[in-house]
Design a protein around this motif. Structure first.
Motif, short mmCIF file in Angstrom:
data_model
loop_
_atom_site.label_atom_id
_atom_site.label_comp_id
_atom_site.label_asym_id
_atom_site.label_seq_id
_atom_site.Cartn_x
_atom_site.Cartn_y
_atom_site.Cartn_z
N ASP A 396 0.59 -0.78 0.20
CA ASP A 396 0.21 0.23 0.39
C ASP A 396 1.06 1.56 -0.26
N LEU A 397 1.94 1.55 1.01
CA LEU A 397 2.96 2.26 0.67
C LEU A 397 3.72 2.77 -0.71
N GLN A 398 3.53 1.02 -1.53
CA GLN A 398 4.05 1.28 -2.89
C GLN A 398 3.71 3.03 -3.39
N GLN A 399 2.29 1.96 -3.48
CA GLN A 399 1.13 3.00 -4.19
C GLN A 399 1.20 4.28 -3.80
N GLN A 400 0.88 4.96 -2.67
CA GLN A 400 0.59 5.67 -2.77
C GLN A 400 1.84 6.89 -2.20
N ALA A 401 2.67 6.07 -2.11
CA ALA A 401 4.76 6.98 -2.69
C ALA A 401 4.12 7.19 -3.77
N GLN A 402 3.63 6.54 -5.38
CA GLN A 402 3.65 6.95 -6.44
C GLN A 402 3.03 7.41 -6.35
N ASP A 403 1.36 7.98 -5.89
CA ASP A 403 0.35 8.72 -5.65
C ASP A 403 1.32 10.53 -5.50
N GLU A 404 2.15 10.03 -3.87
CA GLU A 404 2.46 11.19 -3.48
C GLU A 404 3.41 12.17 -4.21
N GLN A 405 4.72 11.41 -4.81
CA GLN A 405 4.94 11.57 -5.88
C GLN A 405 4.81 12.55 -6.88
N VAL A 449 6.62 9.33 3.97
CA VAL A 449 5.82 7.56 2.96
C VAL A 449 7.03 7.04 2.45
N GLN A 450 8.13 7.76 2.32
CA GLN A 450 9.64 7.05 2.47
C GLN A 450 9.70 6.57 3.39
N THR A 451 10.29 6.78 4.37
CA THR A 451 10.93 6.60 5.37
C THR A 451 9.47 5.43 6.48
N ARG A 452 8.69 5.30 6.52
CA ARG A 452 7.74 4.55 6.85
C ARG A 452 7.84 3.33 5.80
N GLN A 453 7.75 3.58 4.95
CA GLN A 453 8.65 2.10 3.48
C GLN A 453 10.06 1.74 4.56
N LEU A 454 10.21 2.11 4.39
CA LEU A 454 11.32 1.79 5.06
C LEU A 454 11.70 0.54 6.44
N GLN A 455 10.32 1.34 7.62
CA GLN A 455 10.07 0.84 8.77
C GLN A 455 9.20 -0.36 8.29
N ALA A 456 8.29 -0.81 7.73
CA ALA A 456 7.60 -1.24 6.99
C ALA A 456 8.60 -2.37 7.08
N SER A 457 10.01 -2.19 5.97
CA SER A 457 10.96 -2.95 6.05
C SER A 457 10.94 -4.02 6.71
#
Length: 472
Positions: A396-405, A449-457
């Protein structure tokens, strides 16, 4: 005993030595899904194989040398990890104590005495002195025949508990490593937020200078000037907030690596951490590699062995005892034939009436086994949920990051258009403030969002017990 029966009795005793009252152990069963529901691509769930191993330094997937150095320092200096290690050492020592029960116990004693006997002692001879020396020395031996497996089951339970404590140590280590990696990712994100705000501050300062010049030239209104001042002050306040959050995060990292907060510092880093790519087929080692699941399984085994201990208490205990030594009254050789003493014989204890204690002990052991089994199932379900949660977050964060970009790109373009239109006198400064504020917020949201992606990883790596093999 008839001589012909002695070999038969010996064989029976040896057979009984291998007897155990513990139920046949089976790992608690749990129905698991065929594949991860939230996996990016379908991959079957299957049991781990003994060859499914992974290097413990899972954080190296982020290719950050400073993070690697901090993790190494945590392993050396974290006091919580040192306490967990000491607890593991104590559990191993206790298991060794239980193992000593499998062997004969031999003790030596010596007792040189100067004593006086009572004049009224019964059967005292008339020629016996009132004060005399009494010296004795000897050895004693005791050995319990573990006919019903009580001691062996105690040893098995102790070994399993020690193994569980070893897994607890791994749980503590993995948890601390996850905390450190999460905080480091957060620190890296705060540094990125600070850079975004610093760039916006420069833009806002230039905008304020332009607005002041236009105001002094009676082109812009005082309202435009105060709006520009307000925008710059708010951006400074946001930068101050980020700086304060960074200090708290830095202090928390220092505590994890065993350094006092006042003596620890990490300079800002312009390097952005790269997000590891999740492989299409996740590893299958979850059930065997996660230390908390392994610890729960070992405690189920220990509880099963404890049932055997409780059942064996219903049967008679057989042990062999023997003593040998010498005793004199101050003169003579302790080892001479006339001064020697010895005794050898079996000892049996059989419970007759205990008020229900043995029955209660057995019920307690069975209930503790059921409790441990339920906790094992709960731990497995928790592990599956954690994997699913982090997979879902990453997707979900991957899609959100694309939208936020896309939103950040559009906001930056809008900001440029608004500034150009304002300089041309086509729009008011309110449009500029609105566009700049939206652009700043979009950039900060994208970075968050990018930070949350890293934390989820990080969460996925630790949920899997330590990540996946590079190139798997």
């Amino acid at each position: 005993m008839h001589p012909r029966l002695k070999p038969l009795a010996a064989v029976m005793l040896l057979a009984l030595q291998g007897c155990s009252m513990a139920p046949t152990y089976k790992v608690p069963t749990l129905d698991l899904p065929a594949n991860y529901r939230e996996q990016i691509s379908d991959g079957p769930w299957h049991s781990a194989q003994p060859s499914d191993l992974l290097a413990p330094e899972w954080w190296q997937l982020y290719h950050d040398s400073r993070l690697n150095d901090l993790q190494q320092q945590l392993l050396k200096a974290n006091p919580d990890l040192a306490a967990a290690l000491a607890h593991f050492d104590a559990s191993q020592a206790y298991a060794s104590q239980l193992q000593a029960g499998l062997f004969p116990q031999i003790t030596a004693s010596a007792q040189p005495l100067r004593q006086r006997q009572s004049d009224s002692r019964p059967l005292r001879g008339t020629t016996q002195p009132s004060v005399y020396d009494s010296n004795s020395a000897g050895f004693s031996l005791s050995y319990e025949l573990d006919l019903w497996g009580r001691i062996r089951n105690q040893v098995a339970a102790g070994d399993a508990q020690a193994q569980a404590c070893g897994d607890d140590l791994a749980v503590a280590r993995l948890s601390l490593q996850r905390q450190l990696a999460t905080l480091y990712v957060q620190l890296n994100g705060l540094d990125a937020q600070s850079r975004i705000l610093t760039g916006s501050l420069e833009d806002f300062k230039q905008a304020l200078q332009l607005t002041r010049s236009r105001y002094e030239g009676q082109i812009a209104s005082e309202l435009d000037l105060t709006r520009a001042q307000n925008q710059l002050a708010q951006a400074k306040a946001q930068w101050d907030e980020v700086r304060g959050q960074r200090r708290l995060t830095e202090h928390a990292i220092g505590e994890l690596v065993g350094v006092a907060a006042g003596d620890f510092s990490l300079p800002p880093d312009k390097h952005l951490i790269a997000l590891p790519v999740v492989p299409s087929q996740l590893p299958s080692q979850l059930l065997q590699r996660r230390p908390d699941i392994a610890a729960a399984e070992r405690r189920v085994f220990a509880a099963n062995a404890t049932i055997g201990v409780a059942k064996a208490a219903w049967y008679p205990d057989f042990s062999l005892t023997g003593v040998v030594g010498g005793q004199t009254q101050g003169v003579g050789n302790l080892l001479s034939a006339g001064n020697r003493y010895w005794a050898l014989g079996p000892l049996m204890n059989l419970p007759i009436f205990d008020g229900g204690r043995l029955s209660a002990n057995e019920r307690q052991a069975k209930a503790e086994f059921e409790e441990a089994s339920a906790q094992y199932r709960s731990q497995v379900l928790k592990a599956v949920r954690e994997v699913e949660d982090n997979l879902a977050q990453l997707r979900d964060l991957q899609q959100q990051a694309q939208d936020e970009q896309a939103a950040a790109d559009a906001a930056q373009h809008t900001e440029a258009l608004a500034m150009n239109s304002y300089q041309a006198g086509a729009v008011s400064y309110l449009d500029v403030v609105t566009a700049q504020t939206a652009a700043l917020q979009a950039q900060r949201t994208l970075q968050a969002v990018q930070t949350r992606q890293l934390q989820a990883s990080v969460g996925l790596l630790t949920a899997l017990g330590g990540g996946w093999q590079p190139g798997a």
